[in-house]
Design a protein around this motif. Structure first.
Motif, PDB file in Angstrom:
ATOM      1  N   SER A  45      -0.477  -5.434   5.240  1.00 54.57           N
ATOM      2  CA  SER A  45      -1.569  -4.619   4.718  1.00 54.57           C
ATOM      3  C   SER A  45      -1.190  -3.146   4.755  1.00 54.57           C
ATOM      4  O   SER A  45      -0.524  -2.681   5.694  1.00 54.57           O
ATOM      5  N   ILE A  46      -1.624  -2.416   3.717  1.00 55.60           N
ATOM      6  CA  ILE A  46      -1.616  -0.958   3.733  1.00 55.60           C
ATOM      7  C   ILE A  46      -3.040  -0.535   4.043  1.00 55.60           C
ATOM      8  O   ILE A  46      -3.958  -0.789   3.259  1.00 55.60           O
ATOM      9  N   GLN A  47      -3.232   0.105   5.166  1.00 54.02           N
ATOM     10  CA  GLN A  47      -4.577   0.462   5.584  1.00 54.02           C
ATOM     11  C   GLN A  47      -5.067   1.709   4.842  1.00 54.02           C
ATOM     12  O   GLN A  47      -4.288   2.467   4.257  1.00 54.02           O
ATOM     13  N   SER A  48      -6.369   1.895   4.848  1.00 54.62           N
ATOM     14  CA  SER A  48      -6.988   3.048   4.208  1.00 54.62           C
ATOM     15  C   SER A  48      -6.334   4.329   4.721  1.00 54.62           C
ATOM     16  O   SER A  48      -6.042   4.457   5.926  1.00 54.62           O
ATOM     17  N   TYR A  71      -5.446  -1.464   1.018  1.00 59.38           N
ATOM     18  CA  TYR A  71      -6.687  -0.721   1.203  1.00 59.38           C
ATOM     19  C   TYR A  71      -6.429   0.786   1.061  1.00 59.38           C
ATOM     20  O   TYR A  71      -7.367   1.564   0.934  1.00 59.38           O
ATOM     21  N   GLY A  72      -5.157   1.147   1.108  1.00 62.47           N
ATOM     22  CA  GLY A  72      -4.754   2.535   0.947  1.00 62.47           C
ATOM     23  C   GLY A  72      -4.074   2.754  -0.395  1.00 62.47           C
ATOM     24  O   GLY A  72      -4.626   2.412  -1.437  1.00 62.47           O
ATOM     25  N   ARG A  73      -2.829   3.307  -0.351  1.00 60.66           N
ATOM     26  CA  ARG A  73      -2.098   3.591  -1.594  1.00 60.66           C
ATOM     27  C   ARG A  73      -0.768   2.859  -1.597  1.00 60.66           C
ATOM     28  O   ARG A  73      -0.054   2.826  -0.588  1.00 60.66           O
ATOM     29  N   LEU A  74      -0.447   2.298  -2.779  1.00 60.66           N
ATOM     30  CA  LEU A  74       0.867   1.716  -3.014  1.00 60.66           C
ATOM     31  C   LEU A  74       1.496   2.443  -4.189  1.00 60.66           C
ATOM     32  O   LEU A  74       0.905   2.512  -5.271  1.00 60.66           O
ATOM     33  N   LEU A  75       2.688   2.997  -3.971  1.00 60.42           N
ATOM     34  CA  LEU A  75       3.459   3.594  -5.059  1.00 60.42           C
ATOM     35  C   LEU A  75       4.736   2.780  -5.225  1.00 60.42           C
ATOM     36  O   LEU A  75       5.747   3.029  -4.546  1.00 60.42           O
ATOM     37  N   ASN A 102     -11.338  -2.097  -2.402  1.00 57.63           N
ATOM     38  CA  ASN A 102     -12.095  -0.898  -2.027  1.00 57.63           C
ATOM     39  C   ASN A 102     -11.202   0.338  -1.916  1.00 57.63           C
ATOM     40  O   ASN A 102     -11.256   1.101  -0.950  1.00 57.63           O
ATOM     41  N   THR A 103     -10.393   0.550  -2.926  1.00 48.26           N
ATOM     42  CA  THR A 103      -9.462   1.688  -2.906  1.00 48.26           C
ATOM     43  C   THR A 103      -9.956   2.877  -3.722  1.00 48.26           C
ATOM     44  O   THR A 103      -9.217   3.844  -3.898  1.00 48.26           O
ATOM     45  N   ASN A 104     -11.177   2.831  -4.225  1.00 42.65           N
ATOM     46  CA  ASN A 104     -11.631   3.906  -5.112  1.00 42.65           C
ATOM     47  C   ASN A 104     -11.686   5.265  -4.415  1.00 42.65           C
ATOM     48  O   ASN A 104     -11.609   6.310  -5.072  1.00 42.65           O
ATOM     49  N   SER A 105     -11.820   5.274  -3.106  1.00 47.43           N
ATOM     50  CA  SER A 105     -11.849   6.554  -2.395  1.00 47.43           C
ATOM     51  C   SER A 105     -10.450   7.105  -2.133  1.00 47.43           C
ATOM     52  O   SER A 105     -10.301   8.228  -1.649  1.00 47.43           O
ATOM     53  N   GLN A 106      -9.409   6.333  -2.425  1.00 49.68           N
ATOM     54  CA  GLN A 106      -8.027   6.757  -2.215  1.00 49.68           C
ATOM     55  C   GLN A 106      -7.485   7.408  -3.485  1.00 49.68           C
ATOM     56  O   GLN A 106      -8.038   7.256  -4.574  1.00 49.68           O
ATOM     57  N   ASP A 107      -6.386   8.130  -3.331  1.00 46.58           N
ATOM     58  CA  ASP A 107      -5.651   8.554  -4.510  1.00 46.58           C
ATOM     59  C   ASP A 107      -5.078   7.312  -5.188  1.00 46.58           C
ATOM     60  O   ASP A 107      -4.961   6.240  -4.584  1.00 46.58           O
ATOM     61  N   SER A 108      -4.686   7.463  -6.452  1.00 47.65           N
ATOM     62  CA  SER A 108      -4.327   6.288  -7.249  1.00 47.65           C
ATOM     63  C   SER A 108      -3.069   5.605  -6.737  1.00 47.65           C
ATOM     64  O   SER A 108      -2.125   6.244  -6.261  1.00 47.65           O
ATOM     65  N   SER A 109      -3.089   4.284  -6.880  1.00 47.17           N
ATOM     66  CA  SER A 109      -1.890   3.478  -6.659  1.00 47.17           C
ATOM     67  C   SER A 109      -1.186   3.265  -7.989  1.00 47.17           C
ATOM     68  O   SER A 109      -1.808   3.292  -9.054  1.00 47.17           O
ATOM     69  N   LYS A 110       0.134   3.007  -7.914  1.00 45.45           N
ATOM     70  CA  LYS A 110       0.910   2.821  -9.133  1.00 45.45           C
ATOM     71  C   LYS A 110       1.840   1.625  -8.963  1.00 45.45           C
ATOM     72  O   LYS A 110       2.579   1.531  -7.972  1.00 45.45           O
TER      73      LYS A 110
END
Length: 702
Positions: A45-48, A71-75, A102-110
């Motif tokens: 998991s990637i946490q918030s 749950y956080g960001r994946l680049l 529930n990643t809408n509060s994070q910066d975008s993942s790509k």
């Protein structure tokens, strides 16, 4: 050999050392190419608020069926030459996909230049079976670009599943994935992804083989190709209670086992299709190209629907477009070269549907009935629509409508209906109706200025406001030759027409100036001259062959040869053969009802009916038969009557008529039912060698 052994002893440990095993738990930081492949040995998991970056050319291999929760960001950003791979060590076991939650509060993942394969969404939790490769739950800030998503599976969303999520999906191929719903991708509950330059191909599902959107999911698809997907419903695309917008896209060669080979739209959906090609799709039931139902009201603008197919003849249809209980709007559409054995080659409109078509071309479609359009208990509004050159196996080459259906023609923006063909009927080639209220045909151009039963049936149910005729009608003799051309004038033997049915649409006979169609020697048949049977005779138009032995009308068992319904005319110097059709029980060769007809110098042979009158069936008429041979015809079965001729309520005159070698259940030669023939005493008739199955009236049955 020693050198090779030495090199291997160095390289193999280096390969083993380059593997990086990732145990279950949280991950972040950087995954670099030098430490690839990364072997995932548990759920990670990637946490918030955390970030994991994956470099180009990294391989991420799952040793078992583990999730990658985000749950956080994946680049994960590969390059065109160095993609990132997400895959399973064992393709049969698979892995549990990238799962954004529930990643809408994070910066975008790509997820860019990645290949995701062998993901399997399996398990017992609420979301466990969603999204084979990628699952998005309330995660709209995700970019999927230049990816290949292949060979994944799930219950919902074999490749991608969106729940209340609106990611951006660009330049991506979604292929060979499988699910119950949304083989390639499913969008559910307020999911509105933006998709551009995406290919969705080779996926399969029960509903929505390529793409499935449900419950107010308003996807935007631009420059998308949905091709070669399969499903029970909606082979390519399925919209359920949603409002997707599809523009500049192609929906090609998809297949459904039930409804909607290319597209299935249901349950109040208001999908919009603009600048879309829908072609080469097929289904076993309704809507080879498009099927809409359930109070849906889709809009199609600048759309081409072509070469779609419905093979079955068991009442389904709408090879191009089918609507049941829906209210679609079509504008600037071309519907062409679609084919069904059922009803509505171009369009089928049934069960309280309301269809509006503006600026349309419906041409060169084929069907069992209603080559262009079939309407059942529905209403169609037509404005600037051309319906031409469609073909049906039976009635209504252009339009067939029935059971309180209604066609409303725009008087200010007139339509055109012309040169449609019901090849096995010749009743209502352009429009055929049954059990309707009066219809007012208001058009610019029709096949002819003054339609007859050839063009419109039953003509008493229609009124006409026609400005132009496509075929110029003439009150003059016409000439037909198997080597002729329907573009000729037909006014001389040197400039003949090719087809009898075309000549009958062109010619007009009146009592004060009866006319004739002269047939040159040769065989007129479906296979050799594309002749259409049956031939519906017209008032005061005689049909005269060059010679009995050499002017041959061969229906090739496609239909009866002639029908004469309440007309005055003659048929002379012909061979009439192989007339037969299971839908017409009486009169295999010639059917006569309420006509004043003269038959002269004819050979009527090898025709058959399923009930009465293999050669001729005559009802309520007083025909004259002179020098006619009626032989080798049959009224089939135990209940067949009148293998040669069946007269009912008629008073024929027979002179030099031979009736021989015919067959029926009873009365193989001639049946006289409440009829009183007159036989010429000077030019006697011959009735012999006819054979009845139950030996009742072999030659004559009263």
């Amino acid at each position: 050999m020693e050198k090779i052994t030495f090199l291997l002893s160095i390289i193999f440990p280096l390969i083993l050392l380059s593997q990086t095993h990732i145990p279950a738990g949280n991950v972040n930081g950087n995954w670099v190419f030098e430490n690839s492949p990364y072997i995932i040995d548990g759920e990670i998991s990637i946490q918030s608020e955390d970030l994991l970056t994956i470099e180009p050319a990294v391989e991420v291999i799952f040793s078992d069926h583990y999730k990658f929760n985000i749950y956080g960001r994946l680049l994960a950003e590969g390059t065109e030459s160095d993609s990132i791979y997400f895959t399973a060590e064992n393709a049969f076991i698979g892995w549990h996909g990238l799962r954004f939650s529930n990643t809408n509060s994070q910066d975008s993942s790509k997820v860019v230049y990645c290949r995701l394969e062998y993901g399997k969404a399996e398990g017992t939790g609420l979301y466990e079976v969603f999204g084979g490769a990628i699952f998005l739950n309330q995660s709209s800030n995700v970019l999927i670009n230049n990816c290949l998503i292949k060979n994944n599976s799930a219950e919902n969303g074999g490749g991608i599943f969106c729940y209340n999520s609106s990611p951006e999906i660009l330049n991506t191929t979604i292929s060979n994935n499988d699910a119950d719903y949304g083989g390639g991708i499913e969008c559910y509950f307020n999911s509105n992804p933006n998709m551009n330059n995406v290919i969705i191909t080779g996926n399969s599902a029960i509903e929505g083989g390529g793409f499935f959107c449900k419950n107010n999911s308003n996807s935007n698809l631009e420059n998308v190709t949905i091709e070669s997907n399969t499903a029970d419903y909606g082979g390519g695309f399925y919209s359920y209670d949603s409002f997707p917008y599809i523009i500049d896209s192609n929906i090609l060669n998809n297949e459904a086992n039930h409804d909607g080979g290319g597209i299935h739209i249901s349950e109040n959906s208001e999908a919009i299709f603009e600048n879309v090609l829908i072609s080469g799709n097929s289904t076993a039931f309704n809507g080879g190209g498009v099927f809409c139902c359930g109070n849906s009201s889709p809009i199609f603008n600048n759309v081409t629907i072509s070469n779609n197919f419905v093979p079955s003849s068991d009442d389904p249809g709408g090879a191009g477009f089918s609507c049941w209980g829906a209210s679609p709007v079509l504008s600037n559409v071309t519907i062409t070269e679609n084919n069904t054995a059922g009803g509505g080659g171009g369009i089928e409109c049934s069960y309280n549907s309301s269809l509006i078509i503006t600026n349309g071309i419906i041409s060169r479609n084929m069907a069992g009935s209603g080559g262009g359009i079939s309407i059942y208990n529905s209403t169609i509004n037509l404005s600037r629509v051309t319906i031409s050159e469609n073909i049906s196996g039976n009635q209504g080459g252009g339009i067939v409508f029935s059971y309180d259906s209604e066609i409303v023609f725009d008087p200010d923006n007139r339509c055109n209906i012309y040169c449609n063909n019901g090849i096995n009927s010749n009743l209502g080639d352009d429009i055929y109706a049954h059990n309707i209220n009066e219809c007012n045909i208001i058009v610019d151009t029709f096949t002819v200025i003054e339609p007859t039963e050839y063009q419109v049936h039953p003509i008493e149910d229609f009124t006409f406001d026609i400005q132009n005729g496509m075929i110029e009608a003439v009150n003059a003799d016409l000439y037909v030759n198997p080597t002729g051309d329907n573009n000729n004038s037909g006014l001389t033997a040197d400039d003949p027409l090719k087809n009898i049915f075309y000549a009958l649409q062109k010619i007009i006979g009146v009592e004060s100036n009866p006319v004739s169609i002269f047939l040159a020697n040769g065989t007129y048949s479906p296979s050799q001259t594309n002749e259409s049977f049956f031939i519906l005779c017209k008032d005061y138009v005689d049909i005269i062959g060059e010679s009995r032995e050499n002017t041959i009308l061969d229906a090739e068992e496609s239909n009866r040869v002639f029908s004469s319904l309440g007309t005055t005319h003659s048929i002379k110097n012909l061979t009439i053969k192989n007339g037969s059709h299971p839908n017409y029980r009486n009169g295999g060769g010639i059917y006569i009802d309420g006509s004043n007809i003269e038959l002269e110098n004819l050979l009527i042979t090898s025709n058959s009916s399923n009930s009465r009158g293999g050669g001729i069936y005559c009802r309520d008429s007083d025909p004259i038969l002179n020098s006619v041979r009626i032989e080798n015809n049959s009224a089939n079965g135990f209940n067949g009557f009148g293998g040669g001729i069946y007269f009912y309520d008629s008073n024929p005159f027979l002179s030099s008529v031979t009736i021989s070698n015919n067959y029926a259940g009873s009365g193989s030669g001639i049946v006289l039912n409440n009829s009183n023939p007159v036989l010429d005493a000077e030019n006697r008739c011959n009735i012999y060698n006819n054979n009845s199955e139950i030996n009742y009236g072999n030659d004559i049955f009263l």
